[in-house]
Enzyme design. Structure first.
Site, PDB file in Angstrom:
ATOM      1  N   ASP A 304       0.863  -1.172   0.000  1.00 24.03           N
ATOM      2  CA  ASP A 304       0.000   0.000   0.000  1.00 24.03           C
ATOM      3  C   ASP A 304       0.913   1.241   0.000  1.00 24.03           C
ATOM      4  O   ASP A 304       2.143   1.148   0.049  1.00 24.03           O
ATOM      5  CB  ASP A 304      -0.969  -0.040   1.188  1.00 24.03           C
ATOM      6  CG  ASP A 304      -2.189   0.853   0.954  1.00 24.03           C
ATOM      7  OD1 ASP A 304      -2.155   1.711   0.051  1.00 24.03           O
ATOM      8  OD2 ASP A 304      -3.178   0.721   1.697  1.00 24.03           O
TER       9      ASP A 304
HETATM   10  C1  BGC Z   1      -5.196   3.131   0.381  1.00 26.74           C
HETATM   11  C2  BGC Z   1      -5.485   2.053  -0.638  1.00 26.74           C
HETATM   12  C3  BGC Z   1      -5.455   2.622  -2.021  1.00 26.74           C
HETATM   13  C4  BGC Z   1      -4.116   3.301  -2.250  1.00 26.74           C
HETATM   14  C5  BGC Z   1      -3.969   3.880  -3.635  1.00 26.74           C
HETATM   15  C6  BGC Z   1      -3.954   3.940   0.030  1.00 26.74           C
HETATM   16  O1  BGC Z   1      -3.799   5.036   0.852  1.00 26.74           O
HETATM   17  O2  BGC Z   1      -5.039   2.538   1.647  1.00 26.74           O
HETATM   18  O3  BGC Z   1      -6.716   1.445  -0.368  1.00 26.74           O
HETATM   19  O4  BGC Z   1      -5.679   1.610  -2.956  1.00 26.74           O
HETATM   20  O5  BGC Z   1      -3.987   4.354  -1.304  1.00 26.74           O
HETATM   21  O6  BGC Z   1      -4.782   4.960  -3.825  1.00 26.74           O
END
Ligand code: BGC
Length: 742
Positions: A304
């Site tokens: 993530d």
């Molecule tokens: C979130 C994810 C998301 C990613 C990309 C992160 O901050 O936890 O769920 O897919 O950002 O946007």
């Protein structure tokens, strides 16, 4: 520990080497030609901002790719993946320019001509593509208890995402919503592992259009997230520690991911948080032993946002970024969502050149990444389609699907003296912070990350007020109360209330997600509660509509309301759906996919243990919800009778369900199993099957639900699925049958 390293070695090198033989010859051929730098580049994922004009998070409007930055990323660093929009949605044409420039450089100017894997969060429709079809958030979708709608919504989302030239969707969220405080509660399919499994796998099928062996150019690769236990934080605050036992991990958090893997999900995103003191990004027991060996996942694992950096800055398990890179790669991640610099690339190259990480280890990940690109057909054509190619983009058919999903989700919680449905000519006063707000209907991840910037709202869609007004000219509106405070009274709202036959007050919370969604108090903000109390003093019937990210406590205001309706965050068509329900054009059929808490303390789930049950005699009063999981009324009386169970190879459960009204109705039939005695304290009940049926006025149907022995298993002391012979109960509605299984 030794066992673990041996296992990890086998999983990282031996097994993938065997499966490699099966990997496409294109991928193998490429791997042979790739330099270390090119391999590491494939494992790097950058934020779009890095290659746009302007500074990161402060891009020049309108957003454009900056050629020298693009060259640096693709030609110098060989970057394999890019994500996100630069902060807000783009029209199709702008997406085509952006994706087109990236893919053109990657597939014509880079040495090996490897296309870029572009990823986006299209979590309730293609929410970063202007004009797309937006669906209710996942939590609302679960309330439909109709996974067919979710599968179709997934198909439409994939189509409209691919229309922008984007082949990879960071969805579905398979985290189970056990903690109601959690700022991402609305992103889950609720609190039940089985519901999350059924809906999660439906969404994967909808996105990928098959079992994932190939994904055509109208579908996208799904990304299960966030593996695993992210939603299980103790505080409910985003990315704070979770303590999860081996039993709970497998009983509660694993099934939804397993179901999605079985449905062919091609990719997974890792939980940013820590479990039992170990950040998941640095934990091979979860990323290799559990995910790969136990659960059989073969696809690509992406971190993530900034999570390798977080191992240093937030989790403090690595002294510097290089060490963090080592830990995460050796723990099993394939791609790093870096996202804003090239540090990961630099350190990983160094680690390989120093011999700490072998090139073979890189091959394992690069193979998975290239294979994903291959399955998506990107080597054949990575360029965005022509604007006219996707003629069904935001078509009436797509809009109708989103409307139906919202209609089937909205949940009627209370309806005293049949105040609902409202007469079409009733004088209605609509009020409250959610009454005239598209932002609140849609929630976060709507054209912007937090979804709160109203300039991106789609003005062609109806708020609740506009939708009611479109059906009845006697509707008046004054917000009167904002989210946290009463507004200056302009007009005379009290008079408007007094002149109305009924008051519809729409309360809730501002959309938010992740850190900005952390709250200290689950109660509905005081100002809104006081306002509802004031409205009740008018003596007029009050219909309370809840538009919420998560169940905010409303204990002090529901008594005395004539009706209570849970709207969740129903999306762009939520206003219309609600109006259709309030006026009786649609018979409500949503049921709560979670336990609506009455109190802050002791908020529990429906599948709690016996020690959490309500028992006045001994003050043992943990479980006392406002509304139970599965609760939801309709305008029809639906009667259940003749529950029968026959136990052979399968356990076949039959029940008669009759519509005792003059309206057509939809009814979700929920089947619960109770294990009377078990070696691990059993839950009071667990949902094991459900089916939504349609009933014409007066119609009776026999519903047949099938169970097998697995449905009577639980995770035992050894963390393995366990069956213990004995007595079980099968419950549907108020009917229960006791059976013995040997
Ligand atoms: C979130 C994810 C998301 C990613 C990309 C992160 O901050 O936890 O769920 O897919 O950002 O946007």
């Amino acid at each position: 520990m030794r066992r673990f390293w041996i296992l990890s070695f086998c999983l990282l090198y031996v097994l993938p080497a065997c499966t490699a033989q099966k990997a496409s010859s294109r991928v193998e051929k490429l791997l042979k030609q790739m330099t270390i730098e090119e391999k590491v580049g494939q494992m790097t994922q950058l934020n779009l901002d890095v290659i746009c004009e302007g500074e990161i998070y402060k891009l020049v409007e309108p957003h454009h790719i900056q050629q020298d930055k693009l060259e640096k990323a693709i030609l110098n660093y060989h970057v394999g993946s890019i994500l996100n929009c630069g902060g807000h949605a783009y029209p199709l044409k702008q997406w085509h320019e952006i994706i087109g420039s990236i893919q053109k450089m990657a597939t014509t100017e880079s040495r090996l001509k490897i296309p870029v894997l572009y990823g986006i969060d299209a979590i309730h429709g293609a929410n970063y593509v202007s004009g797309s079809t937006l669906f209710p958030q996942q939590l609302a979708q679960a309330a439909t208890f109709n996974p067919n709608l979710t599968e179709e919504g997934g198909r439409i989302t994939a189509y409209e995402t691919r229309a922008a030239g984007i082949p990879w969707n960071f969805s579905p969220v398979l985290d189970v919503g056990r903690n109601k405080n959690w700022s991402r509660f609305f992103e889950t399919f609720g609190e039940d592992p089985y519901v999350c499994s059924v809906f999660g796998s439906a969404l994967v099928r909808g996105y990928q259009g098959g079992n994932g062996s190939v994904v055509d150019d109208q579908h996208v690769a799904a990304c299960m997230k966030h593996f695993l236990g992210y939603s299980g934080t103790r505080s409910g605050f985003d990315r704070t520690p979770a303590i999860i036992s081996a039993i709970e991990l497998r009983e509660i958090y694993r099934p939804s991911f397993q179901a999605a893997i079985d449905a062919g999900a091609l990719t997974v995103m890792i939980n940013s948080g820590e479990i039992n003191g170990i950040p998941v990004h640095a934990n091979p027991e979860i990323l290799i032993d559990l995910l790969r060996t136990e659960m059989g996942f073969k696809g690509l694992a992406v971190t993530d946002w900034e999570d390798i950096i977080k191992l240093v800055k937030n989790h403090r398990v690595a002294a510097d970024l290089k060490e963090a890179t080592y830990r995460a790669v050796m723990a099993g991640i394939d791609m790093c969502m870096v996202p804003n610099d090239y540090d990961f690339t630099t350190y990983l190259i160094e680690l390989v050149k120093e011999g700490r990480i072998s090139e073979k280890r890189l091959d394992v990940s690069v193979r998975r990444i290239l294979e994903t690109k291959n399955k998506l057909g990107l080597f054949e054509n990575a360029m965005p389609p022509g604007t006219a190619t996707f003629s069904e983009f935001a078509s009436d058919k797509h809009k109708a699907a989103a409307l139906r999903s919202a209609e089937e989700s909205i949940t009627l919680l209370e309806n005293h003296l049949d105040i609902l449905p409202l007469r079409k000519d009733a004088k209605i006063f609509v009020t409250g912070p959610a009454a005239n707000s598209m932002t609140m209907l849609n929630g976060a991840w709507t054209r912007t990350w937090q979804g709160t910037d109203a300039q991106f709202d789609d003005a062609s869609k109806n708020t609740i007020y506009e939708a009611l007004l479109s059906k009845n000219k006697n509707v008046t509106f004054n917000e009167v109360c904002g989210l946290e405070t009463m507004n200056n009274m302009n007009g005379d709202p009290l008079e408007m209330a007094m002149n109305a036959d009924v008051i519809v007050v729409c309360v809730g919370e501002l959309p938010s997600t992740e850190l900005p969604g952390n709250i200290y108090d689950l109660e509905l903000p005081k100002a809104q509660q006081e306002y509802v109390k004031m409205l009740k003093l008018t003596g007029k019937p009050v219909v309370l509509v809840l538009v919420e990210n998560r169940p905010r406590i409303v204990r002090e205001i529901v008594d005395g309301c004539s009706a209570v309706v849970m709207a969740y965050q129903p999306g762009d068509f939520g206003g219309d759906a609600l109006a259709n329900i309030l006026f009786g054009d649609v018979n409500p059929s949503g049921k709560l996919p979670f336990t609506y808490p009455k109190y802050q303390v002791g908020t529990s789930t429906y599948d709690h243990k016996y020690t959490e049950s309500f028992d006045k005699n001994f003050g043992n009063s943990a479980f006392q919800p406002q509304w139970e999981f599965g609760h939801g009324l309709s305008y029809s009386t639906v009667e259940y009778s003749n529950l029968s169970v026959s136990c052979e190879d399968e356990i076949i459960v039959k029940v008669n369900v009759q519509n005792r009204s003059y309206r057509a109705a939809k009814e979700s039939v929920l089947l619960f199993v109770t294990d009377e005695v078990a070696s691990i304290t059993p839950a009071v009940k667990k949902l094991k099957a459900f089916e939504k049926i349609e009933l014409a006025p007066g119609e009776m149907k026999e519903v047949v639900l099938r169970l097998n022995k697995k449905d009577f298993e639980f995770i035992g002391a050894d963390a393995e699925p366990t069956f213990e012979a004995g007595f079980f109960q099968i419950t549907i509605d108020q009917l229960t049958q006791r059976i013995e299984l040997k």
